[in-house]
Design a protein around this motif. Structure first.
Motif, PDB file in Angstrom:
ATOM      1  N   THR A  50     -14.030   9.174 -13.391  1.00  0.00           N
ATOM      2  CA  THR A  50     -15.034   9.991 -14.072  1.00  0.00           C
ATOM      3  C   THR A  50     -16.451   9.673 -13.612  1.00  0.00           C
ATOM      4  O   THR A  50     -17.324  10.532 -13.667  1.00  0.00           O
ATOM      5  N   GLN A  51     -16.688   8.442 -13.167  1.00  0.00           N
ATOM      6  CA  GLN A  51     -18.000   8.034 -12.664  1.00  0.00           C
ATOM      7  C   GLN A  51     -17.843   7.631 -11.200  1.00  0.00           C
ATOM      8  O   GLN A  51     -17.241   6.605 -10.896  1.00  0.00           O
ATOM      9  N   ASN A  52     -18.394   8.430 -10.298  1.00  0.00           N
ATOM     10  CA  ASN A  52     -18.209   8.170  -8.881  1.00  0.00           C
ATOM     11  C   ASN A  52     -18.936   6.915  -8.418  1.00  0.00           C
ATOM     12  O   ASN A  52     -18.565   6.318  -7.405  1.00  0.00           O
ATOM     13  N   LYS A  53     -19.958   6.523  -9.137  1.00  0.00           N
ATOM     14  CA  LYS A  53     -20.686   5.293  -8.839  1.00  0.00           C
ATOM     15  C   LYS A  53     -20.678   4.394 -10.067  1.00  0.00           C
ATOM     16  O   LYS A  53     -20.828   4.865 -11.200  1.00  0.00           O
ATOM     17  N   ALA A  54     -20.508   3.113  -9.856  1.00  0.00           N
ATOM     18  CA  ALA A  54     -20.521   2.169 -10.973  1.00  0.00           C
ATOM     19  C   ALA A  54     -21.947   1.893 -11.421  1.00  0.00           C
ATOM     20  O   ALA A  54     -22.859   1.806 -10.598  1.00  0.00           O
ATOM     21  N   PRO A  55     -22.159   1.728 -12.718  1.00  0.00           N
ATOM     22  CA  PRO A  55     -23.489   1.390 -13.226  1.00  0.00           C
ATOM     23  C   PRO A  55     -23.783  -0.108 -13.183  1.00  0.00           C
ATOM     24  O   PRO A  55     -24.751  -0.569 -13.790  1.00  0.00           O
ATOM     25  N   PHE A  56     -22.954  -0.888 -12.466  1.00  0.00           N
ATOM     26  CA  PHE A  56     -23.141  -2.340 -12.378  1.00  0.00           C
ATOM     27  C   PHE A  56     -24.519  -2.643 -11.782  1.00  0.00           C
ATOM     28  O   PHE A  56     -24.886  -2.102 -10.732  1.00  0.00           O
ATOM     29  N   ALA A  57     -25.254  -3.538 -12.439  1.00  0.00           N
ATOM     30  CA  ALA A  57     -26.615  -3.813 -11.976  1.00  0.00           C
ATOM     31  C   ALA A  57     -27.109  -5.158 -12.480  1.00  0.00           C
ATOM     32  O   ALA A  57     -26.568  -5.728 -13.424  1.00  0.00           O
ATOM     33  N   VAL A  58     -28.144  -5.636 -11.819  1.00  0.00           N
ATOM     34  CA  VAL A  58     -28.960  -6.732 -12.324  1.00  0.00           C
ATOM     35  C   VAL A  58     -30.318  -6.134 -12.652  1.00  0.00           C
ATOM     36  O   VAL A  58     -30.887  -5.375 -11.860  1.00  0.00           O
ATOM     37  N   LEU A  59     -30.812  -6.462 -13.840  1.00  0.00           N
ATOM     38  CA  LEU A  59     -32.101  -5.939 -14.279  1.00  0.00           C
ATOM     39  C   LEU A  59     -33.017  -7.086 -14.664  1.00  0.00           C
ATOM     40  O   LEU A  59     -32.583  -8.100 -15.215  1.00  0.00           O
ATOM     41  N   SER A  60     -34.290  -6.916 -14.366  1.00  0.00           N
ATOM     42  CA  SER A  60     -35.283  -7.911 -14.749  1.00  0.00           C
ATOM     43  C   SER A  60     -36.583  -7.199 -15.079  1.00  0.00           C
ATOM     44  O   SER A  60     -36.676  -5.967 -15.012  1.00  0.00           O
ATOM     45  N   LEU A  61     -37.573  -7.970 -15.448  1.00  0.00           N
ATOM     46  CA  LEU A  61     -38.904  -7.453 -15.708  1.00  0.00           C
ATOM     47  C   LEU A  61     -39.831  -7.950 -14.610  1.00  0.00           C
ATOM     48  O   LEU A  61     -39.776  -9.119 -14.216  1.00  0.00           O
ATOM     49  N   LYS A  62     -40.661  -7.071 -14.106  1.00  0.00           N
ATOM     50  CA  LYS A  62     -41.540  -7.447 -12.999  1.00  0.00           C
ATOM     51  C   LYS A  62     -42.505  -8.559 -13.392  1.00  0.00           C
ATOM     52  O   LYS A  62     -42.982  -9.300 -12.538  1.00  0.00           O
ATOM     53  N   GLN A  63     -42.774  -8.688 -14.693  1.00  0.00           N
ATOM     54  CA  GLN A  63     -43.634  -9.778 -15.155  1.00  0.00           C
ATOM     55  C   GLN A  63     -42.998 -11.137 -14.888  1.00  0.00           C
ATOM     56  O   GLN A  63     -43.689 -12.169 -14.888  1.00  0.00           O
ATOM     57  N   THR A 123     -24.111  -0.979  -6.227  1.00  0.00           N
ATOM     58  CA  THR A 123     -23.691   0.040  -5.264  1.00  0.00           C
ATOM     59  C   THR A 123     -24.709   0.221  -4.136  1.00  0.00           C
ATOM     60  O   THR A 123     -24.363   0.749  -3.086  1.00  0.00           O
ATOM     61  N   GLU A 124     -25.929  -0.218  -4.358  1.00  0.00           N
ATOM     62  CA  GLU A 124     -26.968  -0.095  -3.336  1.00  0.00           C
ATOM     63  C   GLU A 124     -27.164  -1.408  -2.582  1.00  0.00           C
ATOM     64  O   GLU A 124     -28.061  -1.512  -1.732  1.00  0.00           O
ATOM     65  N   ASN A 125     -26.328  -2.372  -2.894  1.00  0.00           N
ATOM     66  CA  ASN A 125     -26.447  -3.689  -2.266  1.00  0.00           C
ATOM     67  C   ASN A 125     -25.087  -4.237  -1.851  1.00  0.00           C
ATOM     68  O   ASN A 125     -24.731  -5.379  -2.141  1.00  0.00           O
ATOM     69  N   GLY A 126     -24.311  -3.394  -1.182  1.00  0.00           N
ATOM     70  CA  GLY A 126     -23.085  -3.863  -0.543  1.00  0.00           C
ATOM     71  C   GLY A 126     -21.815  -3.813  -1.366  1.00  0.00           C
ATOM     72  O   GLY A 126     -20.739  -4.140  -0.852  1.00  0.00           O
ATOM     73  N   LEU A 127     -21.901  -3.437  -2.655  1.00  0.00           N
ATOM     74  CA  LEU A 127     -20.716  -3.383  -3.518  1.00  0.00           C
ATOM     75  C   LEU A 127     -20.566  -1.956  -4.043  1.00  0.00           C
ATOM     76  O   LEU A 127     -20.943  -1.640  -5.163  1.00  0.00           O
ATOM     77  N   ASP A 128     -20.006  -1.093  -3.220  1.00  0.00           N
ATOM     78  CA  ASP A 128     -19.958   0.335  -3.513  1.00  0.00           C
ATOM     79  C   ASP A 128     -18.764   0.660  -4.402  1.00  0.00           C
ATOM     80  O   ASP A 128     -17.817   1.345  -4.003  1.00  0.00           O
ATOM     81  N   PHE A 129     -18.830   0.195  -5.643  1.00  0.00           N
ATOM     82  CA  PHE A 129     -17.729   0.343  -6.591  1.00  0.00           C
ATOM     83  C   PHE A 129     -17.779   1.697  -7.309  1.00  0.00           C
ATOM     84  O   PHE A 129     -18.835   2.289  -7.476  1.00  0.00           O
ATOM     85  N   TYR A 130     -16.606   2.137  -7.724  1.00  0.00           N
ATOM     86  CA  TYR A 130     -16.512   3.294  -8.607  1.00  0.00           C
ATOM     87  C   TYR A 130     -16.798   2.843 -10.036  1.00  0.00           C
ATOM     88  O   TYR A 130     -16.626   1.669 -10.380  1.00  0.00           O
ATOM     89  N   GLY A 131     -17.218   3.797 -10.868  1.00  0.00           N
ATOM     90  CA  GLY A 131     -17.469   3.502 -12.269  1.00  0.00           C
ATOM     91  C   GLY A 131     -16.218   3.716 -13.104  1.00  0.00           C
ATOM     92  O   GLY A 131     -15.094   3.522 -12.631  1.00  0.00           O
TER      93      GLY A 131
END
Length: 378
Positions: free
Chosen positions: A136-149, A238-246
């Motif tokens: 159902t999701q062609n791209k996985a939402p897997f991510a690392v998130l941070s704050l620029k501060q 998915t934009e850093n070498g791990l092109d997983f499905y969602g």
């Protein structure tokens, strides 16, 4: 550099999200966006449907009901499941791994979760095998998130930082592979473990430098916590070498063998709902909000979530070319290899062990609506 190229490509989309979140940026980060236990009946269905002659199908979501569940809600509301002879009821989930575990016990017939946690489950429970019958999701939402501060503007800046995530978090399990892809030592990172509902709060309060998780969950919470898109660093796997499905539609292999027509019917009706969502996402969003008996859903938060889904997960060049629901064999095979390493699987599953396209409707029934037929989300 790949990261810089992707960042520039994302700017227009981020501007659109920034405009959407301006209306609710001051809300509390932990405001509920879907029904909580006890606030509504555990299972939901279309009350107006005559269910006497329909096959009962029990479905579990991956988490709380969200705008990303619009295809399911639309297929119920518009009678698509009923047309296929099904009476579909659903319950909220408690995370991808928990959803898979309950599916394996037989509590549900079908569920929405990811194939990679399913492979991990199958590795530990070979006699209760789970398979994916449609993506159902062609791209996985897997991510690392941070704050620029926090001084994190690039994945390499994660070197030596303190990251936070629940112990069973899929992106956390895969982080060592992500780290290798972006050129940092995964052992340099210290992990802080917390409950899923506290993940974004820990980042906002400065208790961790970054978090791993799903963009579709983390971004709305951070934005509601008072941050803007300009404040957030988002690094998709998915934009850093791990092109997983969602997420995918999952079922037990035994259920699929015993009920092949039920599975086919569910997938067909579900994708009709997804096509409707893409044609008129605003109406789809309204349908999800209206289905929330608790009345706790925040429309602006769910709008952001749907924007992320449409832009990053659902509509991709691969889907434009091949239609909804399938996989690219080369891409899938590589992601399986990475899952074996990241999850430490004992076996060596193949594509056939986790995914089958035998339940997909013909391609002409699962193509994306023409771009001219897709209304903007408002």
């Amino acid at each position: 550099m790949i990261v810089k190229q992707l960042r520039s490509k994302r700017v227009p989309a981020l501007v659109a999200i920034a405009a959407s979140v301006a209306l609710f940026a001051g809300c509390a980060a932990n405001t509920p966006t879907a029904s909580t236990p006890g606030s509504s009946p555990a299972a939901t269905n279309a009350a107006s449907t005559d269910n006497k002659n329909l096959k009962e199908v029990r479905v579990q979501l991956s988490f709380l009901k969200q705008s990303l569940d619009a295809p399911l809600i639309l297929a119920i509301n518009k009678g698509y499941f009923a047309e296929e002879g099904l009476n579909v009821t659903y319950e909220r989930g408690f995370g991808n791994a928990d959803t898979i575990s309950k599916l394996g016990t037989g509590k549900f017939d079908l569920a929405f979760s990811d194939m990679y946690n399913a492979m991990d489950f199958n590795d530990k429970n070979p006699n209760e095998k789970i398979i994916a019958v449609a993506v159902t999701q062609n791209k996985a939402p897997f991510a690392v998130l941070s704050l620029k501060q926090n001084g994190i503007d690039d994945p390499k800046d994660l070197q030596g930082k303190n990251l936070g995530a629940p112990a069973g978090d899929g992106p956390r399990k895969l982080f060592p592979l992500f780290a290798e892809e972006v050129g940092i030592d995964p052992k340099s990172v210290e992990w802080t473990t917390m409950e899923p509902k506290l993940r974004e709060t820990f980042l906002l309060q400065g208790k961790v430098d970054a978090i791993s998780g799903f963009s579709t969950s983390a971004l709305p919470s951070l934005l509601k916590g008072g941050k803007s898109m300009d404040d957030i660093s988002l690094f998709y796997y998915t934009e850093n070498g791990l092109d997983f499905y969602g997420n995918a539609i999952l079922t037990r292999e035994s259920f699929a063998k015993q009920n092949p027509e039920v599975v086919k019917a569910f997938v067909k009706a579900y994708f009709r709902g997804m096509q409707d969502m893409m044609k008129d996402p605003s109406a789809a969003l309204d349908a999800v909000i209206a289905s929330d008996d608790s009345k706790l859903m925040d429309r602006q938060a769910e709008k952001v979530r749907m924007e992320i889904g449409l832009r990053d997960l659902f509509i991709t060049p691969e889907v434009e070319k091949n239609g909804l629901g399938g996989v690219d064999e080369k891409r899938m095979a590589k992601s399986i290899e990475q899952t074996i390493a990241g999850f430490g699987l004992k076996g060596n599953p193949t594509i056939e062990d986790i995914f089958t396209d035998e339940f997909l409707p013909p391609k002409e029934l699962r193509t994306l609506p023409a771009e001219s037929d897709r209304k903007p989300l408002s």
